[in-house]
Design a protein around this motif. Structure first.
Motif, PDB file in Angstrom:
ATOM      1  N   LEU A 278       0.833  -1.203   0.000  1.00 50.38           N
ATOM      2  CA  LEU A 278       0.000   0.000   0.000  1.00 50.38           C
ATOM      3  C   LEU A 278       0.870   1.257   0.000  1.00 50.38           C
ATOM      4  CD1 LEU A 278      -2.821  -1.007   2.522  1.00 50.38           C
ATOM      5  CD2 LEU A 278      -3.012  -0.765   0.035  1.00 50.38           C
ATOM      6  N   GLY A 279       1.963   1.215   0.775  1.00 49.77           N
ATOM      7  CA  GLY A 279       2.869   2.360   0.821  1.00 49.77           C
ATOM      8  C   GLY A 279       3.532   2.608  -0.524  1.00 49.77           C
ATOM      9  N   PHE A 280       3.969   1.554  -1.187  1.00 49.42           N
ATOM     10  CA  PHE A 280       4.597   1.709  -2.503  1.00 49.42           C
ATOM     11  C   PHE A 280       3.593   2.225  -3.535  1.00 49.42           C
ATOM     12  CE2 PHE A 280       7.883  -1.411  -1.006  1.00 49.42           C
ATOM     13  CZ  PHE A 280       8.976  -0.580  -1.181  1.00 49.42           C
ATOM     14  N   LEU A 281       2.389   1.677  -3.515  1.00 39.63           N
ATOM     15  CA  LEU A 281       1.375   2.123  -4.458  1.00 39.63           C
ATOM     16  C   LEU A 281       0.977   3.565  -4.194  1.00 39.63           C
ATOM     17  CD1 LEU A 281      -0.886  -1.066  -4.609  1.00 39.63           C
ATOM     18  CD2 LEU A 281       0.650  -0.219  -6.385  1.00 39.63           C
ATOM     19  N   PHE A 282       0.967   3.954  -2.922  1.00 40.62           N
ATOM     20  CA  PHE A 282       0.603   5.318  -2.544  1.00 40.62           C
ATOM     21  C   PHE A 282       1.662   6.324  -3.011  1.00 40.62           C
ATOM     22  CE2 PHE A 282       0.822   8.824   0.553  1.00 40.62           C
ATOM     23  CZ  PHE A 282      -0.461   9.345   0.411  1.00 40.62           C
ATOM     24  N   SER A 283       2.943   5.967  -2.855  1.00 33.69           N
ATOM     25  CA  SER A 283       4.021   6.901  -3.162  1.00 33.69           C
ATOM     26  C   SER A 283       4.529   6.806  -4.596  1.00 33.69           C
ATOM     27  CB  SER A 283       5.201   6.672  -2.203  1.00 33.69           C
ATOM     28  OG  SER A 283       5.694   5.352  -2.331  1.00 33.69           O
ATOM     29  N   LEU A 284       4.502   5.600  -5.190  1.00 37.97           N
ATOM     30  CA  LEU A 284       5.065   5.406  -6.522  1.00 37.97           C
ATOM     31  C   LEU A 284       4.014   5.122  -7.582  1.00 37.97           C
ATOM     32  CD1 LEU A 284       8.067   3.056  -5.591  1.00 37.97           C
ATOM     33  CD2 LEU A 284       8.133   5.540  -5.931  1.00 37.97           C
ATOM     34  N   GLY A 285       2.796   4.790  -7.176  1.00 35.59           N
ATOM     35  CA  GLY A 285       1.812   4.336  -8.132  1.00 35.59           C
ATOM     36  C   GLY A 285       2.186   2.949  -8.632  1.00 35.59           C
ATOM     37  N   SER A 286       1.831   2.635  -9.842  1.00 34.87           N
ATOM     38  CA  SER A 286       2.132   1.306 -10.383  1.00 34.87           C
ATOM     39  C   SER A 286       3.356   1.312 -11.294  1.00 34.87           C
ATOM     40  CB  SER A 286       0.923   0.779 -11.165  1.00 34.87           C
ATOM     41  OG  SER A 286       0.611   1.661 -12.228  1.00 34.87           O
ATOM     42  N   GLN A 287       4.103   2.421 -11.314  1.00 37.65           N
ATOM     43  CA  GLN A 287       5.244   2.507 -12.220  1.00 37.65           C
ATOM     44  C   GLN A 287       6.335   1.503 -11.830  1.00 37.65           C
ATOM     45  OE1 GLN A 287       6.720   6.503 -11.876  1.00 37.65           O
ATOM     46  NE2 GLN A 287       7.519   6.216  -9.809  1.00 37.65           N
ATOM     47  N   GLY A 288       6.876   0.844 -12.804  1.00 37.12           N
ATOM     48  CA  GLY A 288       7.967  -0.098 -12.572  1.00 37.12           C
ATOM     49  C   GLY A 288       7.526  -1.458 -12.061  1.00 37.12           C
ATOM     50  N   ILE A 289       6.235  -1.635 -11.815  1.00 33.99           N
ATOM     51  CA  ILE A 289       5.751  -2.914 -11.296  1.00 33.99           C
ATOM     52  C   ILE A 289       5.226  -3.749 -12.454  1.00 33.99           C
ATOM     53  CG2 ILE A 289       4.083  -4.036  -9.788  1.00 33.99           C
ATOM     54  CD1 ILE A 289       4.135  -1.566  -8.033  1.00 33.99           C
ATOM     55  N   ASP A 290       5.819  -4.904 -12.652  1.00 34.61           N
ATOM     56  CA  ASP A 290       5.426  -5.811 -13.717  1.00 34.61           C
ATOM     57  C   ASP A 290       4.480  -6.860 -13.134  1.00 34.61           C
ATOM     58  OD1 ASP A 290       5.270  -7.839 -15.697  1.00 34.61           O
ATOM     59  OD2 ASP A 290       7.179  -7.156 -16.540  1.00 34.61           O
ATOM     60  N   VAL A 291       3.210  -6.762 -13.514  1.00 37.06           N
ATOM     61  CA  VAL A 291       2.191  -7.655 -12.966  1.00 37.06           C
ATOM     62  C   VAL A 291       2.475  -9.115 -13.321  1.00 37.06           C
ATOM     63  CG1 VAL A 291      -0.276  -8.216 -12.958  1.00 37.06           C
ATOM     64  CG2 VAL A 291       0.463  -5.830 -13.063  1.00 37.06           C
ATOM     65  N   VAL A 292       3.012  -9.357 -14.504  1.00 29.34           N
ATOM     66  CA  VAL A 292       3.327 -10.720 -14.921  1.00 29.34           C
ATOM     67  C   VAL A 292       4.442 -11.293 -14.043  1.00 29.34           C
ATOM     68  CG1 VAL A 292       4.110 -12.169 -16.826  1.00 29.34           C
ATOM     69  CG2 VAL A 292       2.616 -10.222 -17.282  1.00 29.34           C
ATOM     70  N   TRP A 293       5.441 -10.473 -13.711  1.00 30.81           N
ATOM     71  CA  TRP A 293       6.519 -10.915 -12.827  1.00 30.81           C
ATOM     72  C   TRP A 293       5.972 -11.223 -11.438  1.00 30.81           C
ATOM     73  CZ3 TRP A 293      12.002  -8.553 -13.491  1.00 30.81           C
ATOM     74  CH2 TRP A 293      12.399  -8.681 -14.827  1.00 30.81           C
ATOM     75  N   VAL A 294       5.072 -10.363 -10.974  1.00 34.49           N
ATOM     76  CA  VAL A 294       4.446 -10.602  -9.669  1.00 34.49           C
ATOM     77  C   VAL A 294       3.721 -11.949  -9.676  1.00 34.49           C
ATOM     78  CG1 VAL A 294       2.647  -9.817  -8.073  1.00 34.49           C
ATOM     79  CG2 VAL A 294       4.186  -8.153  -9.116  1.00 34.49           C
ATOM     80  N   ALA A 295       2.990 -12.215 -10.757  1.00 35.86           N
ATOM     81  CA  ALA A 295       2.249 -13.476 -10.860  1.00 35.86           C
ATOM     82  C   ALA A 295       3.194 -14.684 -10.876  1.00 35.86           C
ATOM     83  CB  ALA A 295       1.386 -13.463 -12.115  1.00 35.86           C
ATOM     84  N   ALA A 296       4.349 -14.531 -11.540  1.00 29.92           N
ATOM     85  CA  ALA A 296       5.315 -15.633 -11.600  1.00 29.92           C
ATOM     86  C   ALA A 296       5.890 -15.934 -10.217  1.00 29.92           C
ATOM     87  CB  ALA A 296       6.435 -15.290 -12.576  1.00 29.92           C
ATOM     88  N   PHE A 297       6.285 -14.880  -9.512  1.00 33.84           N
ATOM     89  CA  PHE A 297       6.782 -15.060  -8.145  1.00 33.84           C
ATOM     90  C   PHE A 297       5.700 -15.685  -7.264  1.00 33.84           C
ATOM     91  CE2 PHE A 297      10.954 -13.769  -7.266  1.00 33.84           C
ATOM     92  CZ  PHE A 297      11.324 -12.759  -8.150  1.00 33.84           C
ATOM     93  N   LEU A 298       4.483 -15.188  -7.418  1.00 28.16           N
ATOM     94  CA  LEU A 298       3.375 -15.654  -6.593  1.00 28.16           C
ATOM     95  C   LEU A 298       3.098 -17.129  -6.825  1.00 28.16           C
ATOM     96  CD1 LEU A 298       1.047 -15.073  -4.661  1.00 28.16           C
ATOM     97  CD2 LEU A 298      -0.305 -14.316  -6.613  1.00 28.16           C
ATOM     98  N   LEU A 299       3.105 -17.553  -8.085  1.00 32.23           N
ATOM     99  CA  LEU A 299       2.819 -18.949  -8.407  1.00 32.23           C
ATOM    100  C   LEU A 299       3.845 -19.884  -7.769  1.00 32.23           C
ATOM    101  CD1 LEU A 299       1.151 -21.012  -9.983  1.00 32.23           C
ATOM    102  CD2 LEU A 299       2.656 -20.614 -11.947  1.00 32.23           C
ATOM    103  N   GLY A 300       5.124 -19.546  -7.916  1.00 35.62           N
ATOM    104  CA  GLY A 300       6.164 -20.377  -7.316  1.00 35.62           C
ATOM    105  C   GLY A 300       6.052 -20.428  -5.803  1.00 35.62           C
TER     106      GLY A 300
END
Length: 293
Positions: free
Chosen positions: A190-212
């Motif tokens: 929440l803090g990162f989204l509040f201060s940085l927004g979604s810039q630089g965040i790769d949703v596909v990478w997040v999903a890959a980490f999450l799946l593993g």
């Protein structure tokens, strides 16, 4: 596609280590992301993935009886506050100066934990005594802040501090740390989204980490329940020593020596545990045997 597979495997391995030793998911994942050339928002990517992995890990640890809910609450709530502050206002400040100092403190804790569990086994003189809020709250605040600013720190700070106190079994320390990390991951995200927004965040990478991580979480919670406390504590202490020595003394030959020390400590712990189990298992049986059999 190859990169996504590697990220999923890294997430699986990192969560397996984190769920069984109480640390290393954030550090391992962030290091890999930076090595692949991402920007500082790598920490945000890791924490978004950790929301799912820590939720699954916490549920699995609870299912296997590895969680002390009082510790989770008293540690996790201040940890969430520290993580949110670290991800918003304070994440813009450099922590390069503080890293060597923190690594030196953690190195000392790691040596203490490894030596205590390797040579003495599970300390029982204070086992079961409650942990005070005035100890858990500052610890959670500091660990949460470091976790958000550095992409990892909740486990490396919280796990050795709780183990060194000798008031909880290693499996409950690890289970409580992993479960409370869910609150930290949510607050940091929440803090990162509040201060940085979604810039630089790769949703596909997040999903890959999450799946593993989702695949590894229940396996790790089951594994930590089976490992003897003496061996588990020795392994955790060795991980802390190796990780922080790398920050203080970046020397390849040193790593070889430290891994050798790690292997020797684990071998000693396993041998001592087997000897204790044999002594505890044979004597009661002999006493119960009828005369003349």
């Amino acid at each position: 596609m190859r990169t996504l597979i590697l990220l999923a495997l890294a997430g699986l391995g990192a969560q397996l280590v984190d769920g069984s030793l109480g640390m290393a998911y954030g550090v391992t994942s962030t290091t890999l992301l930076l090595a692949l050339g991402t920007n500082p928002a790598a920490s945000a990517t890791v924490h978004l993935a950790e929301i799912g992995t820590t939720l699954m890990s916490g549920a699995a640890h609870w299912r296997f009886g590895n969680v002390d809910w009082k510790v989770v609450t008293r540690l996790g709530v201040p940890g969430a506050v520290g993580a949110f502050l670290g991800a918003t206002v304070l994440s813009r400040l450099s922590t390069d100066v503080a890293k060597p100092v923190m690594s030196l403190i953690l190195l000392g804790l790691g040596v203490y934990v490894m030596a205590r569990f390797t040579f003495r086994g599970l300390p029982k003189d204070r086992l079961g005594q409650p942990l005070r809020r005035r100890f858990l709250a500052p610890l959670g605040l500091l660990a949460g802040f470091l976790d958000a600013t550095g992409g990892g720190g909740w486990g490396p700070v919280g796990t050795p501090a709780l183990l060194a106190g000798g008031r909880m079994e290693p499996r409950k320390v690890i289970g409580s740390i992993d479960t409370s990390e869910f609150l930290v991951a949510v607050a940091a995200s929440l803090g990162f989204l509040f201060s940085l927004g979604s810039q630089g965040i790769d949703v596909v990478w997040v999903a890959a980490f999450l799946l593993g991580g989702l695949v590894a979480a229940p396996i790790a919670a089951w594994l930590v329940r089976l490992l003897p406390p003496r061996v588990l504590g020795s392994a955790v202490g060795a991980v802390i020593v190796v990780t922080n020595a790398r920050t203080l003394l970046p020397n390849d030959m040193l790593y070889v020596a430290l891994y050798g020390l790690w292997a020797a400590a684990l071998a000693y712990s396993v041998r001592a545990h087997l000897k204790e189990r044999k002594a505890a298992g044979t004597e009661p049986v002999d006493e119960r045997q009828p005369v003349g059999t």
